[in-house]
Structures are given as structure tokens and as C-alpha cells.
Write a protein that holds these residues in place. Structure first.
Motif, short mmCIF file in Angstrom:
data_model
loop_
_atom_site.label_atom_id
_atom_site.label_comp_id
_atom_site.label_asym_id
_atom_site.label_seq_id
_atom_site.Cartn_x
_atom_site.Cartn_y
_atom_site.Cartn_z
N MET A 1 0.86 -1.19 0.00
CA MET A 1 0.00 0.00 0.00
C MET A 1 0.89 1.24 0.00
N ALA B 1 2.12 5.09 0.56
CA ALA B 1 1.98 5.99 1.71
C ALA B 1 0.81 6.95 1.52
N ARG B 2 0.56 7.39 0.28
CA ARG B 2 -0.51 8.35 0.05
C ARG B 2 -1.87 7.77 0.44
N ASN B 3 -2.02 6.44 0.41
CA ASN B 3 -3.29 5.82 0.78
C ASN B 3 -3.51 5.82 2.29
N ARG B 4 -2.48 6.14 3.06
CA ARG B 4 -2.61 6.14 4.51
C ARG B 4 -2.88 7.52 5.09
N LEU B 5 -3.15 8.48 4.25
CA LEU B 5 -3.44 9.82 4.75
C LEU B 5 -4.78 9.83 5.47
N PRO B 6 -4.93 10.69 6.48
CA PRO B 6 -6.22 10.80 7.16
C PRO B 6 -7.31 11.31 6.20
#
Length: 192
Positions: free
Chosen positions: A1, A3-8
Motif C-alpha cells: 500500500m 503511503a498516500r493511501n494512509r493519509l487521514p
């Protein structure tokens, strides 16, 4: 996954057409000082187009109020440098506030001339529309100075229509958010 998909929620990195990356995110109280500093960089016409009159500065109280939206009635995003709030220069602010009727929201967007014309206003407007639809509102509207052709063109391209504004020199742009009701006609076609 990635990193951009883990943004709030409501956070996203955007690469502008000039190559600069900004972080679109909800406004934070720590943004008050950068907003005040950035306000000094705005041109008088930018201030008039957003605030509908000339302001020399954004007071600490005004900045504090902008950075603390009431979560029940207001939504505000910034496009800022990808640095922590308080350190990041804020280049754009988009805000929507539910009116007293509870069925519609008024919007306002201010994009600094440094990053204007790069699609950020459109992106922010789409986020305000998404928020308003999520709140099941009927309309999203804003008052725009009649000579602010870029904003009027943007609103029209997104499906807003124009209505009379309460003050001369302004145009109210309105987006109906309720699904179009289909009408069923049970009439027989007329012969030509």
C-alpha cells in the motif's frame, strides 16, 4: 500500500501544473499565524474578491475564527506546503458553512495569485461539493463579484447556475445538490 493511501480523511497530496506539491487538508488552529502572514502577500483585488471589501490585515481573532470551524456546521480546507500546520505556508483556503435553514451551505474560496490558474480552485470546489452532498444539503452557493470571471467560469463549468445576489456588483452562484426528479408524462404524443 502506498503511503498516500494512509493519509487521514480529507488529506491529499496534489502536484500543481508548475510541479510544486501541496497538501490539501482540513484547516487547523496552528494555521492561524501562517494565514495572517500569507494575507499580507495577497493583492488588494484578491482580498476584495473574497471578502467583498478591502482589508489591510487579517486580525488574530479573524484568523483564529477561520481556523476553528464548528464541525457541526462548517468545513474548511487549506492547500498548504507539505509541512506541519503552523510551519506550512497556506496558499488557498476553501470553506463552506451551513446556513440557518440547515438545508444549504454558503461557500468561499481564496486561492493566492501565486498558485492561481493551476486547477486548485476546481479541486477545492469539488471537495466542498462532496462535503455538502455528504451532509445531504440541498444547495451550495456563494456570492462572487461580477468581474471575477475566473470564479464565475469555474462555477459554471461545475454546474452552478446564477441567481440575483443581495448586493449590486455581486452574482450568486448556486449548485442544486438534490437529485433531479424525473417526471413521468402519461400524455399521448400529438400527431404532426
Amino acid at each position: 500500500m502506498a503511503a498516500r493511501n494512509r493519509l487521514p480523511p480529507w488529506h491529499e497530496h496534489i502536484r500543481l501544473s508548475n510541479g510544486r506539491e501541496v497538501l490539501v487538508r482540513p484547516i487547523r488552529p496552528a494555521d492561524a499565524d501562517p494565514l495572517r502572514q500569507g494575507f499580507a502577500l495577497l493583492e488588494p483585488d484578491e482580498i476584495r474578491q473574497r471578502f467583498l471589501h478591502a482589508l489591510k490585515e487579517l486580525s488574530p481573532d479573524q484568523a483564529d475564527r477561520l481556523t476553528r470551524p464548528d464541525a457541526k456546521r462548517e468545513f474548511a480546507l487549506v492547500a498548504a506546503e507539505p509541512l506541519p500546520p503552523g510551519e506550512a505556508l497556506v496558499g488557498a483556503v476553501a470553506r463552506a458553512a451551513i446556513t440557518d435553514s440547515g438545508r444549504e451551505a454558503e461557500f468561499a474560496i481564496l486561492v493566492s495569485h501565486y498558485i492561481a490558474g493551476m486547477g486548485l480552485g476546481r479541486h477545492l470546489m469539488r471537495r466542498l461539493v462532496r462535503w455538502a452532498k455528504g451532509r445531504k444539503l440541498e444547495r451550495l452557493w456563494g456570492d462572487v463579484q461580477e468581474h471575477n470571471q475566473p470564479m464565475l467560469a469555474l462555477a459554471q463549468s461545475l454546474g452552478f447556475h446564477r441567481e440575483a445576489a443581495p448586493e449590486p456588483g455581486l452574482v450568486r452562484v448556486v449548485l442544486d445538490l438534490t437529485p433531479a426528479r424525473t417526471t413521468h408524462h402519461h400524455e399521448t404524443p400529438q400527431a404532426a
